[in-house]
Design an enzyme around this catalytic site. Structure first.
Site, PDB file in Angstrom:
ATOM      1  N   ASP A 164       0.846  -1.183   0.000  1.00 57.36           N
ATOM      2  CA  ASP A 164       0.000   0.000   0.000  1.00 57.36           C
ATOM      3  C   ASP A 164       0.884   1.237   0.000  1.00 57.36           C
ATOM      4  OD1 ASP A 164      -2.269   1.756   0.434  1.00 57.36           O
ATOM      5  OD2 ASP A 164      -3.311   0.024   1.217  1.00 57.36           O
ATOM      6  N   SER A 212     -11.021  -1.106   0.482  1.00 53.92           N
ATOM      7  CA  SER A 212      -9.734  -1.241   1.156  1.00 53.92           C
ATOM      8  C   SER A 212      -9.910  -1.365   2.663  1.00 53.92           C
ATOM      9  CB  SER A 212      -8.836  -0.041   0.858  1.00 53.92           C
ATOM     10  OG  SER A 212      -8.322  -0.105  -0.445  1.00 53.92           O
ATOM     11  N   HIS A 252      -3.490   6.084   3.823  1.00 52.79           N
ATOM     12  CA  HIS A 252      -4.251   4.880   3.472  1.00 52.79           C
ATOM     13  C   HIS A 252      -3.857   3.649   4.271  1.00 52.79           C
ATOM     14  CE1 HIS A 252      -5.933   1.794   0.640  1.00 52.79           C
ATOM     15  NE2 HIS A 252      -6.865   2.709   0.548  1.00 52.79           N
TER      16      HIS A 252
END
Length: 757
Positions: free
Chosen positions: A127, A520, A196
């Protein structure tokens, strides 16, 4: 090959050559030399523009002209050549909603307890980096790093690993080559500067952290799904196999790339790299993508990957507007509860509080500089949605001295959205907004207060997220995707402190936790349950773990207990209504796959549908790949079967026939992973009829007796189109094997457009 340098026409490509002949062993010095020499032979004078993969994946990234790439793709031994593209990113109540705890207590039969909280399982995330200082990665009370771990921590930019966060690496050479210039400092670190992966990694394997909240919303203890697991972060935004290759070498047990883009399997670095991971016993879990509700939008389609869709949990953050005339309106916000309850504040329409040089339109939309601080200070301001970001409007109100905001939609179809506002806020519908505005215009001294608190168990759930990507599978429609659904809307977890909770440059707030939505966020719920299952059943293959998850979904069991007349094929919400999306449209397996994740049942599925890498290679042959392409996935001799197999004969936990004409027979094999038992079969659908409408289903044999562990039994399912006056199109059903204790359930998906009318 020739290698003239024309910067304007160069792009970064990945040249994939399959697996290595040295297999799972680390490359020796001679292996390394042989590999790099072979890459040199292919590229010749372009060698300076290459980055080789030398461990488990054979290939290299190189900066090439389009013509050079096309020429390379034709050379012997080259499986595929594809652009090294940047991938799209997919992102405390969850675990109780999933049954791992009850009323804050962890029961003895919880998968958490049985799986020792994922102790020493290593979970890898591909990621955007990690925020290592997050309390979710505190290693207090955690033992030594497992001896199998071979990875490391890149410590520039102050990044420090520990016994919890055991690895943090970054990969940027291919991206830098694609740009043709040095990257800025945010790419030269394993640190998360994008907000994220810190969230997804802590959802998966973060420890227990009390007092977690976002501006007062979701207050409680943040808990990762495998809180005793070790975690490793691989920062990467490119479409390349490098971080997967590293993760395989480092020794991860579960790999979760929160990246994706739909491409053919040999052109998809996620599919290629994941195959190598699965071949090495690593379970790969990916998010389905956030391009819904468009049919066929699912981005991760390879059958060796577990693909996860997103749905809601039963927690909400309402924000109530209380007017001076005792009328109340319900809105939404993540920032609502800092105003003293029951205390009224002056309420002003933004147009009536506009700055001297501002237009009425700018003030109505609360543009920057449009409000007069003398007219706003100490008041709650009413603004309209439109043009500028909703959170920017609350920043404008805060800068002008306002202490709260009501933000109203202009259209009846407008969505009402939670946001991390700068002042206590309530986002209301267009109709409620008009009622509030009427009160302001007809009242001499309008007043209001905003109150809100996190509510649990008061909202219908789960509801499929409207943005969750859907099937049918765009690459191989014979494989149902997504596979499973997990909670992915309004998930509270750790957050990077490199930026604020909004995308505004003016947002200088730094918060340790944030509430985020997307596939996600659902993906780590599944990957962390995978970690627990690997702890409980280390002998299970990646496909056995997927089968256990897919065939034991939540609402089948729950409704069987709660509702005596429940039809086994139906998937329902907590109010016993057919599962829907946020527009109240009923959904189907193309939305949720096999159903909703129910971890405690996955520990003991009874039977599983198992697969090997050879099965996957045979599947690739069955969908049209030539004999040499599947060979490049493995490091040993392989040939496509002399008699082509049917693509729907892959022993997958779902049956999908994308074009039924006449009759089709599917052959499946079940493996016993429980006690000796006799299973009988039945087929059911949401309406309670015996088979999908317009389709006859016959199972032979209809009874399977298992006498020992790992015993396998084969059965056949024959699907036949019937003339019954239906309109055609996809129809859905269920195949269920049961011994009275276990219910091994698989979706049946058939495209009946070929029905004879």
């Amino acid at each position: 090959m020739s290698c003239d340098f024309f910067p304007l026409f160069l792009e970064s490509y990945v040249v994939y050559l399959g697996g290595h002949s040295h297999g799972a062993q680390p490359p020796s010095a001679s292996d390394f030399s042989r590999i790099t020499d072979s890459h040199h032979d292919l590229l010749g004078s372009c060698m300076s523009r290459r980055y080789s993969y030398t461990r488990y994946i054979n290939g290299f990234a190189a900066v090439l002209e389009d013509e050079e790439a096309a020429e390379l793709s034709k050379k012997p031994g080259v499986v595929s050549v594809f652009l090294n593209q940047k991938n799209e990113l997919h992102t405390t109540r969850s675990w109780e909603f999933l049954g791992l705890e009850r009323n804050g207590e962890i029961p003895a039969d919880s998968i958490w307890t049985k799986g020792k909280f994922g102790e020493d399982i290593i979970i890898g995330n591909l990621d955007t980096g990690v925020w290592p200082e997050s309390e979710s990665f505190n290693d207090q009370g955690i033992g030594p790093i497992p001896s199998k771990w071979k990875g490391y921590c890149e410590t520039n930019d102050g990044v420090k690993c520990n016994r919890k966060l055991i690895g943090a690496r970054y990969f940027n050479k291919g991206y830098e080559a694609a740009l043709g210039k040095p990257l800025n400092s945010s790419y030269q670190t394993a640190r998360d500067t994008d907000k994220h992966v810190t969230h997804t990694l802590s959802t998966a394997g973060g420890g227990f952290v009390g007092g977690a909240n976002l501006l007062g919303s979701g207050y409680g203890t943040a808990k990762g799904g495998s809180p005793s697991a070790r975690v490793a972060s691989y920062k990467y935004l490119e479409n390349s196999q490098i971080p997967t290759d590293a993760a395989i070498h480092d020794g991860v047990d579960v790999l979760s790339p929160s990246l994706g883009f739909p491409r053919g399997y040999f052109l998809d670095s996620v599919a290629v790299g994941s195959f190598q991971a699965v071949k090495n016993g690593i379970v790969v879990v990916c998010s389905a993508g956030n391009s819904g509700p468009t049919p066929g939008s699912v981005e991760i389609s390879a059958p060796w990957i577990i693909t996860v869709a997103a749905s809601t949990i039963d927690r909400d953050s309402p924000s109530y507007v209380m007017l001076g005339n005792n009328r109340q309106f319900k809105g939404l916000s993540f920032y609502t509860n800092s105003l003293p309850a029951e205390k009224f504040y002056p309420l002003v329409y933004s147009v009536d509080a506009r700055a001297p040089n501002a237009s009425a339109r700018d003030a109505q939309l609360c543009f920057v500089g449009s409000l007069d601080p003398e007219k706003v200070k100490g008041k709650i301001v009413y603004c309209l949605v439109g043009l500028n970001a909703i959170v920017e409007k609350s920043w404008v109100v805060a800068q002008a001295g306002g202490i709260g905001m009501i933000i109203a939609n202009r259209l009846s179809t407008g969505a009402i959205i939670h946001r991390a506002h700068f002042v206590p806020t309530s986002h209301v519908s267009a109709a409620d907004g008009l009622s509030i505005l009427l009160y302001i215009h007809t009242t001499k001294y309008p007043v209001d207060y905003i109150r809100g608190a996190t509510e649990v168990g008061t909202v219908v759930a789960p509801i499929m997220a409207s943005t969750s990507a859907q099937g049918p599978n765009p690459i191989a429609p014979e494989i149902l995707k997504p596979d499973i659904t997990a909670r992915g809307v309004n998930i509270l977890a750790a957050y990077t402190e490199a930026k604020g909770p909004t995308d505004l440059q003016s947002d200088d707030r730094r918060l340790p936790f944030h509430i985020v939505s997307g596939t996600s966020m659902s993906c780590p719920h599944v990957s962390r349950i995978v970690g627990l299952l690997k702890k409980i059943h280390p002998e299970w293959s990646p496909s056995a773990i997927r089968s256990a998850i897919m065939t034991t979904d939540y609402y089948y069991y729950e409704q069987l207990l709660l509702n005596a007349d429940y039809h086994m094929g139906r998937t329902r919400s907590n109010v016993r209504q057919p599962l829907a999306n946020d527009t109240l449209a009923e959904v189907n397996p193309f939305n949720y796959g096999a159903g909703h994740l129910w971890p405690n049942r996955a520990m003991d599925p009874g039977l599983v549908y198992d697969l090997t890498t050879i099965d996957y290679l045979n599947f690739l042959c069955s969908i049209g790949y030539n004999a040499t392409q599947p060979l490049k996935f493995v490091d040993k001799p392989y040939e496509c079967p002399p008699k082509p197999l049917s693509s729907w004969d892959l022993n997958y936990p779902s049956i999908t026939v994308p074009s039924l004409s006449g009759k089709v027979t599917v052959t499946w094999t079940l493996k016993n992973v429980g006690s000796p038992a006799t299973y009988t079969v039945r087929t059911e659908v949401p309406s309670g009829t015996e088979v999908p409408s317009g389709i006859s289903v016959k199972v032979e044999p209809n009874r399977l007796k298992f006498e020992k562990i790992n015993e396998e039994k084969t059965f056949k399912v024959t699907l036949e189109a019937k003339r019954d006056g239906e309109d055609g199109g996809y129809v859905f059903g269920r195949l269920i094997w049961t011994d009275g204790e276990h219910y091994v359930r698989s979706p049946i998906v058939v495209n009946a457009t070929t029905l004879q009318m």
